[in-house]
Write an enzyme that holds these catalytic residues in place. Sequence first.
Site, short mmCIF file in Angstrom:
data_model
loop_
_atom_site.label_atom_id
_atom_site.label_comp_id
_atom_site.label_asym_id
_atom_site.label_seq_id
_atom_site.Cartn_x
_atom_site.Cartn_y
_atom_site.Cartn_z
N SER B 139 0.83 -1.20 0.00
CA SER B 139 0.00 0.00 0.00
C SER B 139 0.88 1.26 0.00
CB SER B 139 -0.91 -0.06 1.23
OG SER B 139 -1.99 0.82 1.09
N ASP B 295 -8.34 -7.21 -4.38
CA ASP B 295 -8.01 -5.85 -3.91
C ASP B 295 -8.62 -4.83 -4.87
OD1 ASP B 295 -6.90 -3.46 -3.08
OD2 ASP B 295 -4.84 -4.22 -2.98
N HIS B 328 -7.80 -5.53 -0.01
CA HIS B 328 -6.52 -4.84 0.14
C HIS B 328 -5.73 -5.36 1.35
CE1 HIS B 328 -3.55 -1.79 -0.42
NE2 HIS B 328 -3.84 -1.15 0.69
#
Lengths: 210, 354
Positions: B139, B295, B328
């Site tokens: 991320s 995701d 995610h």
Amino acid sequence: MRHGGKLAVAQTFVRELLGRSDYAIIGELIEPNTRVLDLGCGEGELLAWLAANKHVDARGVEISGPKAQQAIARGVSVFHSDLEEALRDLPDQAFDYVILSQTLQETRAPLKVLQDMLRVGRRAIVAFPNFGHWRVRLAHLWTGRAPKTKLFPYDWYNSPNIHFLTVHDFEAMALAERWTVERRIFLEGARTVKLRPNLRAEVAVFLVRK
Amino acid sequence: MITESHIAKFDSISLDGGMTLAPVDVAYETYGELNAARNNAILVLHAFSGDAHAAGEDGWWDSMIGPGKGFDTDKYFVICSNVLGGCRGTSGPGSINPSTGCPYGMSFPPVTIPDMVRLQKMLIGHLGIERLLSVSGGSMGAMQAMQWAVAYPDAVASAIPIAGTARHSPQQIAFNEVGRQAIMADPDWNEGNYYGRRPPARGLSVARMVGHITYMSDASMREKFGRRLRDENQFEVESYLRYRGGQFVDRFDANSYLYITKAMDYFDLTSSGRSLSAAFENVKARFLVISFTSDWLYPSYQSLEVVRALRGRNCDVAYCELPSSYGHDAFLVNVIEQAELVRGFLASTFRERA
């Protein structure tokens, strides 16, 4: 491009037809310390072998997620992708060799794939099962149906193979495209054959350049 | 594994916005041993709400870092620091401004992802390391990993950006803005001056609830909560989000939320009109890029965009999209396959490039 039967066919070829003899042939064709791209590299066995034994800069492309994972876990730089798409990204002449082993007959646009291989690489190494082998011819003649042999073990409706070519077909294409065939190696099992390869070769390996 | 947190202190750092922050502290932890050749160091980069405590009890990536794990501390020296603008030991809006003796609040200078990475580079120098074997994170950590490879091509042998992007999409910016507006709409936020008073807990908690929704997937929420009721007035999922929101308030500063999400939103390797390929012009690092099927916050196409640009420059890139239903959050949860990829990639990088 590849369908459900792909995994099975790749494994069959590696185990039965190529095994170490395929490594030895491609290993012999590939000069040490070169840049090599293997299209449809599976779990990266060949690339790992070339990296360890020929010190090549090894890269691969593999559409199967689990196989790409295995290859990366082996330390090989593999791009999880469709090979026709993967070729598009690459700059011209980025590799010394681009390998396509047992996959040409499964591609949607074989000529385009080969042209792209010779765009991104100085040389292409192409191995494919020979549809002109006498067993294939006899199977077709005797049964009157789409031939099923050890080389082409599928029913027509679930075969990953969508193009069928012979040794002569490949030679004719190379001539028409004005490619130079630098080496041609014909295999029957683990043995090489010289005489009447279009009848006797199970697998043909060509080293081609523009 | 017993871990200890350290603080490195620097006189100042100059920031992308033209301002200088002085002095500046960095909180960091290390795991494993730096070898004599000093070529086995790996910098692990945390995501938006993480901190320097990556491994050990409650470490945010404990499943990946430790003896025999993906980042094997028997082989590698692993470093993790809290980002600039954070609230877990590194200088941020909650730190004391030496010229006023009060917390900075909104007078803290704006920070960028490249600023965060610049401070990490200072920390690495402080630790006596010239070149890192790898930089890795998921991320926002992936953004930092890419920034490292772009900004300091000679200081990184490899980069492992996971579930990341070279620039936020409008959708990602939009979710961050909802979080920021929730905080700023809370009267307790008080233009950022709430230190020593009641913090904007309701706003920060709502911001976190939105965040958690984006980190999960439709499938993982169905699996985890279904339509089960906690009691007659609330669904399980509502209770969970409130719990996570409330928990977040205890460990995170609302102003850091604003600063760090802005840094993420403004991060763009293609800024000033250059293509992504041009951004990677000087990159020397080898890359392992990983994305996850479910995701939807950082979809695979964003990782693929990075991979394609690197391949177009003939960089050494491995890429795999891993199957996962966790959304995610997968890079924190779905670690078995991820660890295998990282282990193999690091081993060959160490063998060939260290």
